[in-house]
Design a protein around this motif. Structure first.
Motif, PDB file in Angstrom:
ATOM      1  N   TRP A 123       0.834  -1.205   0.000  1.00 58.21           N
ATOM      2  CA  TRP A 123       0.000   0.000   0.000  1.00 58.21           C
ATOM      3  C   TRP A 123       0.863   1.248   0.000  1.00 58.21           C
ATOM      4  O   TRP A 123       0.569   2.227  -0.673  1.00 58.21           O
TER       5      TRP A 123
ATOM      6  N   ASP B 292     -10.194  -3.975  -0.728  1.00 61.40           N
ATOM      7  CA  ASP B 292     -11.424  -3.204  -0.857  1.00 61.40           C
ATOM      8  C   ASP B 292     -11.261  -2.198  -2.001  1.00 61.40           C
ATOM      9  O   ASP B 292     -10.396  -1.325  -1.942  1.00 61.40           O
TER      10      ASP B 292
ATOM     11  N   TRP C  95     -13.069   0.359  -2.873  1.00 63.41           N
ATOM     12  CA  TRP C  95     -13.306   1.742  -2.443  1.00 63.41           C
ATOM     13  C   TRP C  95     -12.093   2.295  -1.696  1.00 63.41           C
ATOM     14  O   TRP C  95     -11.724   3.453  -1.864  1.00 63.41           O
ATOM     15  N   GLN C  96     -11.495   1.455  -0.886  1.00 60.27           N
ATOM     16  CA  GLN C  96     -10.297   1.883  -0.160  1.00 60.27           C
ATOM     17  C   GLN C  96      -9.155   2.153  -1.130  1.00 60.27           C
ATOM     18  O   GLN C  96      -8.418   3.136  -0.999  1.00 60.27           O
TER      19      GLN C  96
ATOM     20  N   ALA D 190      -7.402   5.782  -1.716  1.00 58.41           N
ATOM     21  CA  ALA D 190      -5.958   5.923  -1.499  1.00 58.41           C
ATOM     22  C   ALA D 190      -5.279   6.491  -2.743  1.00 58.41           C
ATOM     23  O   ALA D 190      -4.381   7.342  -2.645  1.00 58.41           O
TER      24      ALA D 190
END
Length: 233
Positions: A17, A145, A147-148, A152
């Protein structure tokens, strides 16, 4: 095993991430810098530069978020389909699935006896989790996810875009392009170094690629902006 060395999957996921965030910020830096420097090559007026910069920031953030959402959603749908198929196979063919699990462990280097022992114990504990891990390399509870991911990407791109936008607007008109150029090059060097360190690559090579690419992009857009500005006036 060193006690301070990270070995769990959560650390790897967080690093992925973070790498994605650094790359998203880098995209924001390069694309917005090229845009505002190009406009600055055509005019010294603050209004057009600000308008172009904000438009580029918003359009880029939306594009990044939408692209990430579609990509991660497709990946998640595929992963869910694989997991559902595995659930069905475990329900319909438990003996065959146990043999398959043992064979997978044997292929990893375990002896046949140990592979069967491990397969039986894991099947008794949680057959689905064992197959998802070894056969599909998935964690059913840790699917990305969309949407996450989209949020981001948008945040990372916006954060990167704000730097060249501020660098081109805050200095006096005559110093805008040189200041923006230097700030962007420094930012690209920093993001290149950080992304290389996170990925375990050589920082010098990554920094050189980013700095060269960013400098070339700004030089080309500035040149085009200057030619267009001269032609219009």
């Amino acid at each position: 095993m060193h006690p301070g060395e990270p070995h769990d999957a959560g650390v790897s996921g967080r690093l992925n991430w973070l790498r994605a965030g650094v790359l998203g910020a880098n995209d924001g830096i390069v694309s917005t810098a090229g845009l505002v420097v190009g406009v600055a090559g055509a005019t010294t007026s603050t209004g057009p530069i600000l308008t172009a910069g904000i438009a580029g920031l918003v359009a880029g953030a939306v594009s990044m978020a939408l692209g990430e959402y579609v990509s991660v959603s497709s990946q998640r749908d595929t992963e869910r389909a694989l997991l559902d198929k595995e659930r069905g196979e475990l329900a319909d063919f438990p003996d065959e699935e146990l043999e398959e699990l043992a064979a997978l462990y044997e292929a990893k280097g375990l002896s046949s006896r140990t592979a069967w022992l491990v397969a039986r114990e894991l099947t008794e504990k949680d057959a689905f989790a064992a197959h998802a891990d070894v056969e599909l390399h998935l964690d059913p509870d840790e699917l990305t996810d969309p949407w996450q991911a989209a949020g981001a990407s948008a945040v990372a791109f916006t954060t990167g875009s704000l730097l060249p936008l501020a660098a081109i607007l805050l200095p006096p008109a005559g110093a805008r392009v040189p200041v923006a150029f230097l700030v962007v090059i420094a930012a690209l060097a920093a993001t290149g170094y950080l992304s290389a360190r996170l990925g375990g690559a050589r920082p010098a090579r990554a920094v050189t690629r980013l700095v060269t690419g960013g400098a070339l992009a700004m030089a080309v857009t500035f040149g085009i902006g200057a030619l267009v500005g001269t032609a219009v006036t």
